[in-house]
Design an enzyme around this catalytic site. Sequence first.
Site, mmCIF file in Angstrom:
data_model
loop_
_atom_site.group_PDB
_atom_site.id
_atom_site.type_symbol
_atom_site.label_atom_id
_atom_site.label_comp_id
_atom_site.label_asym_id
_atom_site.label_seq_id
_atom_site.Cartn_x
_atom_site.Cartn_y
_atom_site.Cartn_z
ATOM 1 N N CYS A 148 0.864 -1.299 0.035
ATOM 2 C CA CYS A 148 0.062 -0.079 0.074
ATOM 3 C C CYS A 148 1.098 1.173 0.005
ATOM 4 C CB CYS A 148 -0.788 -0.099 1.167
ATOM 5 S SG CYS A 148 -2.029 1.263 1.434
ATOM 6 N N CYS A 183 -0.346 4.063 2.126
ATOM 7 C CA CYS A 183 0.173 3.911 3.622
ATOM 8 C C CYS A 183 1.417 4.124 3.992
ATOM 9 C CB CYS A 183 -0.678 2.320 4.121
ATOM 10 S SG CYS A 183 -1.980 1.757 3.300
ATOM 11 N N ASP A 184 2.159 3.756 3.321
ATOM 12 C CA ASP A 184 3.562 3.516 3.544
ATOM 13 C C ASP A 184 4.385 4.347 2.698
ATOM 14 O OD1 ASP A 184 2.931 1.517 5.351
ATOM 15 O OD2 ASP A 184 3.095 -0.116 4.186
#
Length: 342
Positions: free
Chosen positions: A141, A144-145
């Site tokens: 992701c 997200c990261d």
Amino acid sequence: MTTAQGAAPEHHRLIIVGSGPAGLTAAIYAARAELAPLCIEGLEAGGQLMQTTEIENFPGFPKGLMGPELMLNFREQAERFGTTFVTDDVDEVDLEATPKVVKVGPKTYTADAVIVSTGATARMIGLESEQRLLGHGVSTCATCDGYFFRDKELVVVGGGDSAMEEATFLTKFATKVTIVHRRDQYRASKIMLDRARANEKVEFIEWAEVAEVLDDGTGAVTGLTLRDTRDGSERRIDAQGLFVAIGHDPNTKLFTGQLDQDENGYLVTQAPSTRTNLEGVFACGDVQDHTYRQAITAAGSGCAAALDAERFLASIGDLPDASVDANRDEAEHPTGAATVGA
Ligand code: NAP
């Protein structure tokens, strides 16, 4: 009604199948509405966030927190208001029956309403090193990261829209993003492919697959071994991060033949509601959303599913005697007091 073993099924007003952000938010709202929901959380409870490390974009946590910690908070909150949990996987459902039937091992549960929140699973390449370094340089992701990979060299695997989108997004942080694809034809739409191609930080390596994720003994990604898909030859490239963007599979096998699915297997809901094709069955979270796939959007749809289920149960005269309809009261008449719903 009796089960094959002769024991009477255990009846609940509402059963929630799945325990990611969607299922647990549904549980919090349903429990606060005094529906005493049963959440069958699965053997791998908590969903995809259990495999992530730090989460910085979930509103309300300005300092960030670890994925598993966030999910334990969700669970504790759901339990506090009266959700009961079964830590096991569902084997079989009959959602067309009245009441609806949910089988877990030898036990049979029935319910007047069911919320499906079984999520989706990111496809993985299938390497031991990929699994070992998940959360330590390997991610599924970018939203997200990506932030954790400032000034790094990254690789994105895949040739679909997700790979193009993630690679383009990652150029905000990375010095270079290499898209590795196993052939020279792309599933990605022309516009997304053209956008990635036009980005000067993006490079493409075609006819290649990841044979190994390397950490050189550091415990974090340092490079990749790529294998040529035409002649099998191997070479090493340096990278500090690997984003696997080869698609997601919605966890819908249990419901095939009962709940309508789109061509990719995602459950179809009657937007803007969370209603499925079966009365009293609602779906929320990634199992019905391949567009946003964020914890916060899943949580939002879980809230909607609980409110939809509550309204459905009221319509069939199945609300608890002393129902306070807590969620709707507060949504319509906010009191501003310290302990009410949002
Ligand atoms: P996808 O379209 O199914 O593409 C998956 C890609 O991964 C394919 O190029 C495939 O290669 C490759 N792949 C699959 N298994 C692999 C493996 N084991 N090793 C290496 N490569 C592998 O999935 P997606 O990109 O996640 O998109 C899913 C859906 O969401 C699509 O309908 C897409 O349009 C949509 N989407 C839209 C947007 C947007 O519009 N903003 C963004 C993301 C996704 P092959 O081509 O060789 O099979």
